[in-house]
Design a protein around this motif. Sequence first.
Motif, mmCIF file in Angstrom:
data_model
loop_
_atom_site.group_PDB
_atom_site.id
_atom_site.type_symbol
_atom_site.label_atom_id
_atom_site.label_comp_id
_atom_site.label_asym_id
_atom_site.label_seq_id
_atom_site.Cartn_x
_atom_site.Cartn_y
_atom_site.Cartn_z
ATOM 1 N N MET A 99 0.852 -1.184 0.000
ATOM 2 C CA MET A 99 0.000 0.000 0.000
ATOM 3 C C MET A 99 0.889 1.236 0.000
ATOM 4 O O MET A 99 1.868 1.320 0.720
ATOM 5 C CB MET A 99 -0.891 0.006 1.246
ATOM 6 N N ARG A 100 0.495 2.215 -0.796
ATOM 7 C CA ARG A 100 1.173 3.512 -0.839
ATOM 8 C C ARG A 100 0.128 4.593 -0.608
ATOM 9 O O ARG A 100 -0.742 4.808 -1.448
ATOM 10 C CB ARG A 100 1.844 3.719 -2.187
ATOM 11 N N ILE A 101 0.203 5.261 0.529
ATOM 12 C CA ILE A 101 -0.740 6.331 0.846
ATOM 13 C C ILE A 101 -0.206 7.616 0.234
ATOM 14 O O ILE A 101 0.947 7.991 0.463
ATOM 15 C CB ILE A 101 -0.927 6.468 2.366
ATOM 16 N N THR A 102 -1.037 8.285 -0.533
ATOM 17 C CA THR A 102 -0.600 9.506 -1.208
ATOM 18 C C THR A 102 -1.063 10.770 -0.499
ATOM 19 O O THR A 102 -0.459 11.825 -0.656
ATOM 20 C CB THR A 102 -1.103 9.532 -2.655
ATOM 21 N N THR A 103 -2.139 10.693 0.259
ATOM 22 C CA THR A 103 -2.665 11.843 0.986
ATOM 23 C C THR A 103 -3.363 11.339 2.234
ATOM 24 O O THR A 103 -3.980 10.289 2.213
ATOM 25 C CB THR A 103 -3.698 12.605 0.124
ATOM 26 N N SER A 104 -3.287 12.109 3.292
ATOM 27 C CA SER A 104 -4.055 11.807 4.500
ATOM 28 C C SER A 104 -5.091 12.908 4.686
ATOM 29 O O SER A 104 -4.794 14.090 4.516
ATOM 30 C CB SER A 104 -3.145 11.751 5.726
ATOM 31 N N THR A 105 -6.303 12.501 5.019
ATOM 32 C CA THR A 105 -7.404 13.438 5.180
ATOM 33 C C THR A 105 -8.154 13.101 6.450
ATOM 34 O O THR A 105 -8.401 11.941 6.739
ATOM 35 C CB THR A 105 -8.382 13.344 3.979
ATOM 36 N N VAL A 106 -8.524 14.134 7.188
ATOM 37 C CA VAL A 106 -9.395 13.954 8.336
ATOM 38 C C VAL A 106 -10.746 14.569 7.957
ATOM 39 O O VAL A 106 -10.799 15.645 7.370
ATOM 40 C CB VAL A 106 -8.796 14.579 9.621
ATOM 41 N N SER A 107 -11.813 13.857 8.250
ATOM 42 C CA SER A 107 -13.159 14.334 7.948
ATOM 43 C C SER A 107 -13.831 14.709 9.262
ATOM 44 O O SER A 107 -13.917 13.892 10.178
ATOM 45 C CB SER A 107 -13.957 13.235 7.234
ATOM 46 N N LEU A 108 -14.296 15.962 9.335
ATOM 47 C CA LEU A 108 -14.880 16.478 10.567
ATOM 48 C C LEU A 108 -16.313 16.915 10.310
ATOM 49 O O LEU A 108 -16.590 17.621 9.338
ATOM 50 C CB LEU A 108 -14.056 17.668 11.065
ATOM 51 N N THR A 109 -17.215 16.513 11.173
ATOM 52 C CA THR A 109 -18.609 16.887 11.065
ATOM 53 C C THR A 109 -18.860 18.091 11.959
ATOM 54 O O THR A 109 -18.558 18.061 13.146
ATOM 55 C CB THR A 109 -19.515 15.706 11.493
ATOM 56 N N VAL A 110 -19.387 19.161 11.361
ATOM 57 C CA VAL A 110 -19.595 20.417 12.073
ATOM 58 C C VAL A 110 -20.982 20.967 11.773
ATOM 59 O O VAL A 110 -21.629 20.554 10.813
ATOM 60 C CB VAL A 110 -18.517 21.459 11.676
ATOM 61 N N ASP A 111 -21.431 21.897 12.584
ATOM 62 C CA ASP A 111 -22.719 22.540 12.335
ATOM 63 C C ASP A 111 -22.630 23.605 11.258
ATOM 64 O O ASP A 111 -23.538 23.769 10.456
ATOM 65 C CB ASP A 111 -23.272 23.153 13.632
ATOM 66 N N ASP A 112 -21.532 24.355 11.226
ATOM 67 C CA ASP A 112 -21.391 25.483 10.308
ATOM 68 C C ASP A 112 -20.124 25.310 9.467
ATOM 69 O O ASP A 112 -19.042 25.739 9.859
ATOM 70 C CB ASP A 112 -21.349 26.784 11.118
ATOM 71 N N VAL A 113 -20.278 24.672 8.317
ATOM 72 C CA VAL A 113 -19.144 24.397 7.430
ATOM 73 C C VAL A 113 -18.445 25.699 7.025
ATOM 74 O O VAL A 113 -17.227 25.792 7.032
ATOM 75 C CB VAL A 113 -19.601 23.594 6.187
ATOM 76 N N ALA A 114 -19.217 26.718 6.679
ATOM 77 C CA ALA A 114 -18.637 27.982 6.218
ATOM 78 C C ALA A 114 -17.756 28.628 7.283
ATOM 79 O O ALA A 114 -16.706 29.190 6.970
ATOM 80 C CB ALA A 114 -19.735 28.942 5.779
ATOM 81 N N ALA A 115 -18.155 28.550 8.548
ATOM 82 C CA ALA A 115 -17.368 29.162 9.628
ATOM 83 C C ALA A 115 -16.020 28.464 9.781
ATOM 84 O O ALA A 115 -14.981 29.123 9.910
ATOM 85 C CB ALA A 115 -18.145 29.129 10.940
ATOM 86 N N SER A 116 -16.017 27.132 9.746
ATOM 87 C CA SER A 116 -14.746 26.412 9.848
ATOM 88 C C SER A 116 -13.909 26.613 8.596
ATOM 89 O O SER A 116 -12.691 26.760 8.667
ATOM 90 C CB SER A 116 -14.991 24.914 10.090
ATOM 91 N N GLN A 117 -14.551 26.630 7.436
ATOM 92 C CA GLN A 117 -13.830 26.885 6.188
ATOM 93 C C GLN A 117 -13.123 28.233 6.264
ATOM 94 O O GLN A 117 -11.940 28.349 5.932
ATOM 95 C CB GLN A 117 -14.784 26.860 5.002
ATOM 96 N N ASP A 118 -13.822 29.250 6.704
ATOM 97 C CA ASP A 118 -13.236 30.583 6.816
ATOM 98 C C ASP A 118 -12.059 30.586 7.794
ATOM 99 O O ASP A 118 -11.015 31.175 7.526
ATOM 100 C CB ASP A 118 -14.298 31.597 7.245
#
Length: 135
Positions: free
Chosen positions: A1-20
């Motif tokens: 196996m070769r991992i090319t990227t690591s990603t964490v997925s987070l569930t939030v109430d306000d996506v735009a606020a965390s994005q900002d």
Amino acid sequence: MRITTSTVSLTVDDVAASQDFFTTHLAYEVQAAADGFVSLTRTDAAVDIVLLRRGTEVLPADQRDRHASGLILAFTLSGIEDEEKRLRTEGVEITMPLREEPWGERLFQVTDPNGIVVQFVEWTEPAVPADTGGA
């Protein structure tokens, strides 16, 4: 196996606020976005971040109403004092001031608008040598 990227997925109430928060203060860039979803990336070794709005159907049914909690998103860096100063200057609340642990960890924390704790760490020589269990 070769991992090319690591990603964490987070569930939030306000996506735009965390994005900002992550794009403004932590230099993340939007890779993809849709209603209730954004994928963020950086050009360095930082983990990619996916933000999902709580209740989104792409989440498993037993996780749709949960939100990111009990999690610390930690980034190891150099120049931690400069980073803390930069974030303070930008108006980011430092929720745990810079401190140094005897095992050689310097760290501070901030918290995004959805309660995601982001910790910054810089490793130094420990003040107290580690116990190697030898006699």
